[in-house]
Write a protein that holds these residues in place. Sequence first.
Motif, PDB file in Angstrom:
ATOM      1  N   ARG A 100      22.266 -69.997 -46.396  1.00 31.63           N
ATOM      2  CA  ARG A 100      21.007 -69.087 -47.487  1.00 31.63           C
ATOM      3  C   ARG A 100      21.288 -67.572 -47.568  1.00 31.63           C
ATOM      4  O   ARG A 100      21.219 -67.031 -48.070  1.00 31.63           O
ATOM      5  CB  ARG A 100      19.742 -69.053 -46.782  1.00 31.63           C
ATOM      6  CG  ARG A 100      18.855 -70.616 -46.684  1.00 31.63           C
ATOM      7  CD  ARG A 100      18.932 -70.834 -48.252  1.00 31.63           C
ATOM      8  NE  ARG A 100      17.871 -71.487 -49.040  1.00 31.63           N
ATOM      9  CZ  ARG A 100      17.204 -71.344 -49.749  1.00 31.63           C
ATOM     10  NH1 ARG A 100      19.009 -71.715 -51.009  1.00 31.63           N
ATOM     11  NH2 ARG A 100      16.875 -70.694 -50.628  1.00 31.63           N
ATOM     12  N   GLY A 137      15.030 -64.609 -58.740  1.00 36.80           N
ATOM     13  CA  GLY A 137      14.337 -65.649 -58.574  1.00 36.80           C
ATOM     14  C   GLY A 137      15.066 -66.576 -57.221  1.00 36.80           C
ATOM     15  O   GLY A 137      15.072 -66.985 -56.020  1.00 36.80           O
ATOM     16  N   LEU A 138      16.045 -66.671 -57.596  1.00 36.36           N
ATOM     17  CA  LEU A 138      17.577 -66.983 -56.817  1.00 36.36           C
ATOM     18  C   LEU A 138      17.298 -65.968 -55.238  1.00 36.36           C
ATOM     19  O   LEU A 138      17.986 -67.061 -54.440  1.00 36.36           O
ATOM     20  CB  LEU A 138      18.555 -67.722 -57.644  1.00 36.36           C
ATOM     21  CG  LEU A 138      18.506 -68.549 -58.643  1.00 36.36           C
ATOM     22  CD1 LEU A 138      20.187 -68.653 -59.086  1.00 36.36           C
ATOM     23  CD2 LEU A 138      17.979 -69.806 -57.853  1.00 36.36           C
ATOM     24  N   ARG A 139      17.106 -65.042 -55.122  1.00 38.60           N
ATOM     25  CA  ARG A 139      17.752 -64.331 -54.739  1.00 38.60           C
ATOM     26  C   ARG A 139      16.496 -64.352 -53.215  1.00 38.60           C
ATOM     27  O   ARG A 139      16.494 -64.223 -52.349  1.00 38.60           O
ATOM     28  CB  ARG A 139      18.414 -63.032 -55.028  1.00 38.60           C
ATOM     29  CG  ARG A 139      18.646 -62.519 -53.357  1.00 38.60           C
ATOM     30  CD  ARG A 139      18.663 -60.601 -53.607  1.00 38.60           C
ATOM     31  NE  ARG A 139      17.385 -59.959 -54.415  1.00 38.60           N
ATOM     32  CZ  ARG A 139      17.764 -58.909 -54.912  1.00 38.60           C
ATOM     33  NH1 ARG A 139      18.803 -57.680 -54.516  1.00 38.60           N
ATOM     34  NH2 ARG A 139      16.884 -58.416 -54.973  1.00 38.60           N
ATOM     35  N   ASN A 140      15.117 -64.497 -54.088  1.00 35.31           N
ATOM     36  CA  ASN A 140      13.999 -63.949 -53.648  1.00 35.31           C
ATOM     37  C   ASN A 140      13.190 -65.498 -52.534  1.00 35.31           C
ATOM     38  O   ASN A 140      13.212 -65.615 -51.820  1.00 35.31           O
ATOM     39  CB  ASN A 140      13.175 -63.948 -54.452  1.00 35.31           C
ATOM     40  CG  ASN A 140      12.726 -62.344 -54.851  1.00 35.31           C
ATOM     41  OD1 ASN A 140      13.565 -61.428 -54.567  1.00 35.31           O
ATOM     42  ND2 ASN A 140      12.102 -62.435 -56.256  1.00 35.31           N
ATOM     43  N   GLU A 141      14.283 -66.420 -53.205  1.00 36.40           N
ATOM     44  CA  GLU A 141      13.670 -68.067 -52.346  1.00 36.40           C
ATOM     45  C   GLU A 141      14.692 -67.679 -51.494  1.00 36.40           C
ATOM     46  O   GLU A 141      14.299 -68.321 -50.350  1.00 36.40           O
ATOM     47  CB  GLU A 141      13.855 -69.093 -53.181  1.00 36.40           C
ATOM     48  CG  GLU A 141      13.717 -70.443 -53.244  1.00 36.40           C
ATOM     49  CD  GLU A 141      12.565 -70.263 -52.604  1.00 36.40           C
ATOM     50  OE1 GLU A 141      11.936 -71.286 -51.900  1.00 36.40           O
ATOM     51  OE2 GLU A 141      11.448 -70.160 -52.482  1.00 36.40           O
ATOM     52  N   ALA A 142      15.996 -67.581 -51.403  1.00 33.48           N
ATOM     53  CA  ALA A 142      17.353 -67.218 -50.807  1.00 33.48           C
ATOM     54  C   ALA A 142      16.626 -66.794 -49.404  1.00 33.48           C
ATOM     55  O   ALA A 142      16.120 -67.254 -47.939  1.00 33.48           O
ATOM     56  CB  ALA A 142      18.305 -67.167 -50.710  1.00 33.48           C
ATOM     57  N   ARG A 144      13.460 -65.867 -48.418  1.00 34.16           N
ATOM     58  CA  ARG A 144      12.097 -66.379 -47.979  1.00 34.16           C
ATOM     59  C   ARG A 144      12.508 -67.377 -46.738  1.00 34.16           C
ATOM     60  O   ARG A 144      11.774 -67.414 -46.249  1.00 34.16           O
ATOM     61  CB  ARG A 144      10.912 -66.701 -48.692  1.00 34.16           C
ATOM     62  CG  ARG A 144      10.193 -65.689 -49.397  1.00 34.16           C
ATOM     63  CD  ARG A 144       9.394 -66.867 -50.049  1.00 34.16           C
ATOM     64  NE  ARG A 144       9.847 -66.304 -51.555  1.00 34.16           N
ATOM     65  CZ  ARG A 144       9.834 -66.324 -52.238  1.00 34.16           C
ATOM     66  NH1 ARG A 144       9.733 -65.103 -52.321  1.00 34.16           N
ATOM     67  NH2 ARG A 144      10.580 -66.931 -53.228  1.00 34.16           N
ATOM     68  N   HIS A 145      13.803 -68.356 -47.685  1.00 36.71           N
ATOM     69  CA  HIS A 145      13.483 -69.340 -46.724  1.00 36.71           C
ATOM     70  C   HIS A 145      14.891 -68.843 -45.023  1.00 36.71           C
ATOM     71  O   HIS A 145      14.815 -68.921 -44.368  1.00 36.71           O
ATOM     72  CB  HIS A 145      14.717 -70.551 -47.449  1.00 36.71           C
ATOM     73  CG  HIS A 145      14.770 -71.579 -46.961  1.00 36.71           C
ATOM     74  ND1 HIS A 145      16.461 -72.576 -46.580  1.00 36.71           N
ATOM     75  CD2 HIS A 145      14.087 -72.469 -45.552  1.00 36.71           C
ATOM     76  CE1 HIS A 145      16.216 -73.179 -46.020  1.00 36.71           C
ATOM     77  NE2 HIS A 145      15.161 -73.181 -44.744  1.00 36.71           N
ATOM     78  N   SER A 148      12.590 -67.898 -43.223  1.00 36.93           N
ATOM     79  CA  SER A 148      11.596 -68.266 -41.854  1.00 36.93           C
ATOM     80  C   SER A 148      12.293 -69.045 -40.889  1.00 36.93           C
ATOM     81  O   SER A 148      12.248 -69.142 -39.708  1.00 36.93           O
ATOM     82  CB  SER A 148      11.543 -69.807 -43.500  1.00 36.93           C
ATOM     83  OG  SER A 148      10.622 -71.243 -42.451  1.00 36.93           O
TER      84      SER A 148
END
Length: 178
Positions: A100, A137-142, A144-145, A148
């Motif tokens: 990620r 969007g792909l970077r934002n999701e990566a 966030r993950h 976490s």
Amino acid sequence: MASGTGCGPEFLTLPVSRQKVKGLHMGRKPIPDKLKLVKGTARADRMNPDAPAANPGVATAPEWLSERAAEIFAQLSATLLNMGIASPDDQVALALLSSRIEEVELMTAAIEDGGRTYDQKDENGNIRMRRAAPEVGLRNEAMRHAQSLLAEFGLTPAARSKVSAGKPADENPFKALG
């Protein structure tokens, strides 16, 4: 009310995800017993004596990781070793985190090259609207993950402040006393 009209009380129930289901409650993640001991919040009635213990040692990067993700994996493994919480049992989670973080790097490079937005044009070539590039969007999701997963390993400032790791055995302050 007439049955089957859609107005009766049978249609006022919440979806299953919002109902209280016996034995299933939304709540905090359970805290591992070892972490409770380190934090000083351990209580005998809240401990699991049958909880599996993590094996000591350092995880090795799986073969499916890219070269860059393997480098990140090695850096994270060294950090966890220095913190005294490294375990080969964490290989999969560390591999996911490494992958990620690499994805964040790749998407950031793509955004720097192509921009954060693009223009959507109509059939005449006129700009209809400006949209966010898919890489954003792909970077934002990566991100966030990754955030976490970093917190799961205690690798964020907030997560680190909740844990006080013990010093390694060779750093015994009483060693000089003989």
